[in-house]
Scaffold this motif. Structure first.
Motif: not given
Length: 178
Positions: A126-131, A133-142
């Motif tokens: 939903e984040l990817r579709q709406e914004f 933003i690929d949180i799984l990629q950008s925050k993978e380490k965290e």
């Protein structure tokens, strides 16, 4: 309480004690058949507060009355807290609603914060579709670190907090903020 604490006339409970009490509350409400659908909200299955559910899911809402808050998906607004000020504005047909326009970053971070606080979790798709933003990629380490610490759960579709993670919800969310 914040001002009392600053003045030294109030001493907050120790964090470990607060955590123990919170875990006790989680266990007891679960035994009684309640679901913790948000960190500070519990309800019977299919009997969650509609307003709270919409708030935590980022659904737009309109607040009516003094101190009421509204959200249209991109902007937050607030009516004045003072009853006399609010009534005077209505009687004189003035709008004294304060609006805060959210940046894209604030919208994403709000969605991260509110999504993680709920039983429904945060849906990266939903984040990817709406914004975009690929949180799984950008925050993978965290994400990996938080999973390994037992505070965050990734089930292949949603990111959600573990029961232990709920004790640190705000700091966990801040690690995932863009």
């Amino acid at each position: 309480m914040g001002k009392w604490t600053e003045k030294g006339s109030f001493r907050p409970a120790e964090e470990d004690f607060v955590a123990e009490q919170f875990e006790w509350l989680q266990a007891e409400t679960e035994k009684a058949g309640y679901i913790q659908y948000e960190i500070s909200n519990f309800g019977k299955p299919n009997e969650f507060a509609l307003h709270n559910t919409n708030y935590w899911k980022g659904v737009p809402y309109l607040g009516v009355g003094p101190s009421a808050h509204s959200f249209d998906g991109k902007n937050r607004g607030q009516n004045p807290a003072s009853n006399p000020k609010y009534l005077k504005a209505i009687n004189t047909n003035k709008i004294i609603f304060e609006v805060e326009s959210l940046t894209l970053e604030e919208q994403v971070n709000d969605r991260i914060l509110t999504g993680l606080r709920t039983v429904w979790g945060l849906t990266p798709e939903e984040l990817r579709q709406e914004f975009a933003i690929d949180i799984l990629q950008s925050k993978e380490k965290e994400i990996v670190k938080l999973e390994n610490q037992g505070w965050l759960i990734w089930d292949g579709k949603t990111l959600s907090l573990s029961k232990r993670g709920m004790l640190l919800a705000d700091s966990i969310a801040s690690e995932l903020f863009i």
